[in-house]
Design a protein around this motif. Structure first.
Motif, mmCIF file in Angstrom:
data_model
loop_
_atom_site.group_PDB
_atom_site.id
_atom_site.type_symbol
_atom_site.label_atom_id
_atom_site.label_comp_id
_atom_site.label_asym_id
_atom_site.label_seq_id
_atom_site.Cartn_x
_atom_site.Cartn_y
_atom_site.Cartn_z
ATOM 1 N N PHE A 74 0.871 -1.173 0.000
ATOM 2 C CA PHE A 74 0.000 0.000 0.000
ATOM 3 C C PHE A 74 0.907 1.222 0.000
ATOM 4 C CE2 PHE A 74 -2.397 -3.502 1.576
ATOM 5 C CZ PHE A 74 -3.712 -3.288 1.202
ATOM 6 N N GLY A 75 1.538 1.445 -1.148
ATOM 7 C CA GLY A 75 2.612 2.424 -1.247
ATOM 8 C C GLY A 75 2.197 3.782 -1.751
ATOM 9 N N ASN A 76 2.787 4.217 -2.873
ATOM 10 C CA ASN A 76 2.653 5.593 -3.332
ATOM 11 C C ASN A 76 1.226 5.998 -3.675
ATOM 12 O OD1 ASN A 76 5.418 5.951 -3.083
ATOM 13 N ND2 ASN A 76 5.834 5.409 -5.223
ATOM 14 N N LEU A 77 0.394 5.036 -4.034
ATOM 15 C CA LEU A 77 -0.980 5.366 -4.405
ATOM 16 C C LEU A 77 -1.916 5.362 -3.197
ATOM 17 C CD1 LEU A 77 -1.273 3.354 -7.731
ATOM 18 C CD2 LEU A 77 -0.934 5.815 -7.440
ATOM 19 N N TYR A 78 -1.338 5.257 -2.001
ATOM 20 C CA TYR A 78 -2.132 5.212 -0.773
ATOM 21 C C TYR A 78 -1.641 6.232 0.238
ATOM 22 C CZ TYR A 78 -4.727 0.890 -1.676
ATOM 23 O OH TYR A 78 -5.593 -0.046 -2.178
ATOM 24 N N GLN A 79 -2.560 6.673 1.096
ATOM 25 C CA GLN A 79 -2.216 7.329 2.348
ATOM 26 C C GLN A 79 -2.521 6.325 3.457
ATOM 27 O OE1 GLN A 79 -4.602 11.084 1.091
ATOM 28 N NE2 GLN A 79 -3.247 11.768 2.733
#
Length: 267
Positions: free
Chosen positions: A90-95
Protein backbone atom coordinates in the motif's frame (compact mmCIF):
# COMPACT_ATOMS: atom_id res chain seq x y z
CA UNK A 1 -34.04 7.28 -11.31
CA UNK A 2 -35.86 8.47 -8.22
CA UNK A 3 -38.42 11.25 -8.68
CA UNK A 4 -37.22 12.94 -5.49
CA UNK A 5 -35.05 16.02 -5.99
CA UNK A 6 -31.85 16.23 -4.00
CA UNK A 7 -30.87 19.50 -2.32
CA UNK A 8 -28.33 20.17 -5.07
CA UNK A 9 -30.83 19.44 -7.83
CA UNK A 10 -33.30 21.85 -6.23
CA UNK A 11 -30.64 24.54 -6.11
CA UNK A 12 -29.76 23.97 -9.76
CA UNK A 13 -33.40 24.35 -10.78
CA UNK A 14 -33.87 27.59 -8.84
CA UNK A 15 -36.21 28.55 -6.02
CA UNK A 16 -33.68 27.19 -3.54
CA UNK A 17 -32.43 30.35 -1.88
CA UNK A 18 -33.32 29.14 1.59
CA UNK A 19 -31.67 25.78 0.99
CA UNK A 20 -28.61 27.52 -0.41
CA UNK A 21 -28.32 29.76 2.64
CA UNK A 22 -28.62 26.75 4.93
CA UNK A 23 -25.85 25.00 3.06
CA UNK A 24 -23.59 28.03 3.28
CA UNK A 25 -23.02 28.18 -0.48
CA UNK A 26 -24.75 29.69 -3.46
CA UNK A 27 -23.56 27.10 -5.94
CA UNK A 28 -24.58 23.51 -6.52
CA UNK A 29 -22.05 20.73 -6.96
CA UNK A 30 -22.49 18.53 -9.99
CA UNK A 31 -23.81 15.03 -9.48
CA UNK A 32 -21.44 12.18 -10.31
CA UNK A 33 -21.71 8.76 -11.86
CA UNK A 34 -21.45 5.75 -9.59
CA UNK A 35 -17.88 5.04 -8.39
CA UNK A 36 -16.80 1.60 -7.19
CA UNK A 37 -15.72 1.61 -3.54
CA UNK A 38 -14.29 -1.61 -2.04
CA UNK A 39 -13.88 -1.48 1.75
CA UNK A 40 -12.01 -4.10 3.78
CA UNK A 41 -11.75 -4.87 7.49
CA UNK A 42 -8.56 -6.87 8.09
CA UNK A 43 -7.29 -8.22 11.40
CA UNK A 44 -3.75 -9.47 10.82
CA UNK A 45 -3.64 -11.80 13.82
CA UNK A 46 -0.67 -13.15 15.74
CA UNK A 47 -0.61 -16.95 15.44
CA UNK A 48 1.19 -17.74 12.17
CA UNK A 49 3.40 -14.69 11.75
CA UNK A 50 5.08 -16.09 8.66
CA UNK A 51 1.80 -15.79 6.75
CA UNK A 52 1.43 -12.05 7.28
CA UNK A 53 3.21 -10.82 4.16
CA UNK A 54 1.06 -12.96 1.86
CA UNK A 55 -2.05 -11.99 3.80
CA UNK A 56 -1.39 -8.26 3.40
CA UNK A 57 -0.67 -8.79 -0.31
CA UNK A 58 -3.99 -10.60 -0.66
CA UNK A 59 -5.86 -7.78 1.10
CA UNK A 60 -4.44 -5.38 -1.49
CA UNK A 61 -5.96 -7.63 -4.18
CA UNK A 62 -9.28 -8.04 -2.36
CA UNK A 63 -11.09 -6.50 -5.34
CA UNK A 64 -8.89 -7.21 -8.38
CA UNK A 65 -8.45 -4.18 -10.61
CA UNK A 66 -9.52 -1.77 -7.87
CA UNK A 67 -7.72 -0.24 -4.90
CA UNK A 68 -9.53 -0.99 -1.61
CA UNK A 69 -9.91 1.19 1.46
CA UNK A 70 -8.72 -0.87 4.44
CA UNK A 71 -9.30 -0.69 8.18
CA UNK A 72 -6.53 -2.73 9.84
CA UNK A 73 -6.43 -4.25 13.32
CA UNK A 74 -3.61 -5.78 15.39
CA UNK A 75 -0.81 -3.86 13.71
CA UNK A 76 2.52 -4.07 15.56
CA UNK A 77 1.08 -6.01 18.50
CA UNK A 78 4.14 -8.00 19.55
CA UNK A 79 6.55 -6.92 16.83
CA UNK A 80 6.83 -4.26 14.14
CA UNK A 81 6.61 -6.52 11.11
CA UNK A 82 3.36 -5.30 9.60
CA UNK A 83 4.39 -1.68 9.00
CA UNK A 84 6.92 -2.40 6.23
CA UNK A 85 4.59 -5.02 4.75
CA UNK A 86 1.70 -2.55 4.52
CA UNK A 87 4.05 0.11 3.14
CA UNK A 88 5.24 -2.34 0.46
CA UNK A 89 1.80 -3.24 -0.85
CA UNK A 90 0.00 0.00 0.00
CA UNK A 91 2.61 2.42 -1.25
CA UNK A 92 2.65 5.59 -3.33
CA UNK A 93 -0.98 5.37 -4.40
CA UNK A 94 -2.13 5.21 -0.77
CA UNK A 95 -2.22 7.33 2.35
CA UNK A 96 -1.68 5.02 5.32
CA UNK A 97 -3.25 7.10 8.07
CA UNK A 98 -2.05 6.40 11.63
CA UNK A 99 0.35 3.64 10.53
CA UNK A 100 3.22 5.60 12.13
CA UNK A 101 1.18 7.28 14.86
CA UNK A 102 2.98 7.03 18.19
CA UNK A 103 -0.06 5.66 20.06
CA UNK A 104 -2.99 4.67 17.81
CA UNK A 105 -0.93 2.72 15.26
CA UNK A 106 -2.68 -0.60 16.00
CA UNK A 107 -5.77 0.41 13.99
CA UNK A 108 -4.51 2.35 10.93
CA UNK A 109 -6.41 3.06 7.73
CA UNK A 110 -5.20 2.70 4.14
CA UNK A 111 -6.86 5.19 1.78
CA UNK A 112 -6.16 4.92 -1.97
CA UNK A 113 -6.24 7.50 -4.73
CA UNK A 114 -8.48 8.95 -6.05
CA UNK A 115 -9.53 9.46 -2.42
CA UNK A 116 -7.61 11.96 -0.32
CA UNK A 117 -7.54 12.26 3.47
CA UNK A 118 -8.58 15.82 4.35
CA UNK A 119 -8.84 15.46 8.13
CA UNK A 120 -8.11 12.86 10.78
CA UNK A 121 -8.67 12.21 14.46
CA UNK A 122 -7.44 9.60 16.96
CA UNK A 123 -9.55 9.04 20.08
CA UNK A 124 -8.21 7.13 23.08
CA UNK A 125 -10.85 4.82 24.54
CA UNK A 126 -9.07 3.24 27.51
CA UNK A 127 -5.63 2.28 28.73
CA UNK A 128 -3.93 -1.07 28.57
CA UNK A 129 -4.21 -3.92 31.06
CA UNK A 130 -0.99 -5.94 31.56
CA UNK A 131 -1.17 -9.39 29.91
CA UNK A 132 -4.78 -8.66 28.84
CA UNK A 133 -5.00 -5.82 26.33
CA UNK A 134 -3.06 -2.91 24.85
CA UNK A 135 -4.62 0.56 24.98
CA UNK A 136 -7.62 0.84 22.69
CA UNK A 137 -8.17 3.63 20.17
CA UNK A 138 -10.64 4.76 17.54
CA UNK A 139 -9.14 6.24 14.37
CA UNK A 140 -11.13 8.23 11.86
CA UNK A 141 -10.53 10.11 8.64
CA UNK A 142 -12.62 12.25 6.33
CA UNK A 143 -11.85 11.59 2.68
CA UNK A 144 -12.82 13.37 -0.52
CA UNK A 145 -12.59 12.39 -4.17
CA UNK A 146 -9.79 14.18 -6.01
CA UNK A 147 -12.00 15.01 -9.00
CA UNK A 148 -15.17 15.74 -7.03
CA UNK A 149 -14.35 17.76 -3.88
CA UNK A 150 -17.93 17.59 -2.57
CA UNK A 151 -17.92 13.80 -2.67
CA UNK A 152 -16.81 13.13 0.90
CA UNK A 153 -17.40 10.63 3.66
CA UNK A 154 -15.98 9.59 7.03
CA UNK A 155 -14.19 6.28 7.60
CA UNK A 156 -13.73 4.98 11.16
CA UNK A 157 -11.72 1.97 12.34
CA UNK A 158 -11.33 0.34 15.75
CA UNK A 159 -10.70 -2.89 17.69
CA UNK A 160 -12.61 -3.75 20.87
CA UNK A 161 -11.11 -5.60 23.84
CA UNK A 162 -11.35 -9.40 23.63
CA UNK A 163 -12.80 -11.86 26.15
CA UNK A 164 -15.47 -9.55 27.56
CA UNK A 165 -18.33 -10.94 25.45
CA UNK A 166 -16.49 -13.72 23.66
CA UNK A 167 -13.73 -16.19 24.49
CA UNK A 168 -13.39 -16.29 28.29
CA UNK A 169 -16.52 -14.09 28.79
CA UNK A 170 -14.93 -12.18 31.65
CA UNK A 171 -17.34 -9.88 33.44
CA UNK A 172 -14.41 -7.83 34.77
CA UNK A 173 -13.56 -6.71 31.22
CA UNK A 174 -17.03 -5.54 30.27
CA UNK A 175 -16.59 -2.02 31.61
CA UNK A 176 -13.84 -1.50 29.03
CA UNK A 177 -15.87 -3.08 26.21
CA UNK A 178 -18.99 -1.08 27.11
CA UNK A 179 -16.97 2.14 27.30
CA UNK A 180 -15.60 1.39 23.85
CA UNK A 181 -19.13 0.94 22.52
CA UNK A 182 -20.18 4.32 23.94
CA UNK A 183 -17.19 6.16 22.49
CA UNK A 184 -17.63 4.41 19.14
CA UNK A 185 -21.23 5.61 19.04
CA UNK A 186 -20.17 9.16 19.90
CA UNK A 187 -17.63 9.29 17.08
CA UNK A 188 -19.98 7.86 14.44
CA UNK A 189 -22.72 10.30 15.42
CA UNK A 190 -20.30 13.24 15.58
CA UNK A 191 -19.47 12.70 11.91
CA UNK A 192 -23.12 12.04 11.05
CA UNK A 193 -24.22 15.33 12.63
CA UNK A 194 -21.93 17.12 10.20
CA UNK A 195 -24.03 15.64 7.40
CA UNK A 196 -21.49 13.01 6.42
CA UNK A 197 -21.96 9.44 5.35
CA UNK A 198 -20.03 7.29 7.85
CA UNK A 199 -18.50 3.89 7.06
CA UNK A 200 -16.85 2.00 9.89
CA UNK A 201 -14.70 -1.10 10.13
CA UNK A 202 -13.88 -3.02 13.30
CA UNK A 203 -13.04 -6.19 15.12
CA UNK A 204 -15.87 -5.97 17.67
CA UNK A 205 -14.96 -9.12 19.62
CA UNK A 206 -18.66 -9.86 20.05
CA UNK A 207 -20.59 -12.16 17.73
CA UNK A 208 -24.04 -10.69 18.42
CA UNK A 209 -22.87 -7.13 17.72
CA UNK A 210 -25.38 -5.26 15.55
CA UNK A 211 -24.57 -1.57 15.27
CA UNK A 212 -22.57 1.23 16.84
CA UNK A 213 -25.37 3.76 17.21
CA UNK A 214 -28.62 1.90 17.89
CA UNK A 215 -30.16 3.86 15.02
CA UNK A 216 -32.42 2.05 12.58
CA UNK A 217 -30.71 3.86 9.69
CA UNK A 218 -27.37 2.20 10.42
CA UNK A 219 -26.77 -0.63 7.98
CA UNK A 220 -24.81 -3.87 8.43
CA UNK A 221 -22.76 -5.51 5.70
CA UNK A 222 -22.17 -8.65 7.76
CA UNK A 223 -24.53 -9.97 10.42
CA UNK A 224 -22.33 -12.67 11.96
CA UNK A 225 -18.80 -13.04 13.24
CA UNK A 226 -16.79 -10.41 15.08
CA UNK A 227 -15.26 -8.54 12.11
CA UNK A 228 -17.72 -5.96 10.86
CA UNK A 229 -18.35 -3.24 8.29
CA UNK A 230 -21.35 -0.93 8.86
CA UNK A 231 -22.50 2.38 7.46
CA UNK A 232 -24.74 5.26 8.50
CA UNK A 233 -26.10 7.53 5.74
CA UNK A 234 -25.52 11.27 5.94
CA UNK A 235 -27.68 14.15 4.73
CA UNK A 236 -28.43 12.51 1.37
CA UNK A 237 -25.90 14.40 -0.77
CA UNK A 238 -23.71 11.29 -0.92
CA UNK A 239 -25.41 8.01 -1.78
CA UNK A 240 -23.94 4.59 -0.99
CA UNK A 241 -25.12 1.18 -2.20
CA UNK A 242 -23.83 -2.26 -1.25
CA UNK A 243 -23.24 -4.39 -4.34
CA UNK A 244 -21.66 -7.51 -2.88
CA UNK A 245 -19.33 -9.08 -0.32
CA UNK A 246 -16.20 -11.20 -0.36
CA UNK A 247 -13.81 -12.87 2.07
CA UNK A 248 -10.02 -12.88 1.87
CA UNK A 249 -8.42 -15.93 3.55
CA UNK A 250 -5.62 -14.61 5.76
CA UNK A 251 -4.10 -17.87 7.09
CA UNK A 252 -2.53 -16.01 10.01
CA UNK A 253 -5.15 -17.07 12.56
CA UNK A 254 -8.93 -17.52 12.67
CA UNK A 255 -9.64 -14.07 11.21
CA UNK A 256 -10.31 -13.73 7.51
CA UNK A 257 -10.53 -10.28 6.00
CA UNK A 258 -14.04 -9.18 5.05
CA UNK A 259 -14.77 -7.13 1.96
CA UNK A 260 -17.75 -4.93 1.13
CA UNK A 261 -18.09 -3.87 -2.51
CA UNK A 262 -19.94 -0.55 -2.47
CA UNK A 263 -20.68 2.02 -5.08
CA UNK A 264 -20.88 5.70 -4.18
CA UNK A 265 -21.96 8.92 -5.89
CA UNK A 266 -22.76 12.57 -5.33
CA UNK A 267 -26.48 13.07 -5.94
Amino acid sequence: MSGKLSRRQALALGGGALLGAAAGTGTAAAATDWIRLPVVTANIGRTNLGARDDAIHDVRDADPGHRPLVGWQEICEGDTGERPMITRYFGNLYQNAFLWHDRSYRVPLSVPRPWKVVSSRATRVHGGIPKVTPPRWINEVVVRHESHPDLRFALINTHYIANAYNGDNRADLRDEWNLHKRVHKERVLAQHRLGRLVIWTADTNRRDYRDATGWQAEQQVFTGGIDRINWLPGNGDVQLQLRGTRTVPMRVDTHDARVAIFRIRLT
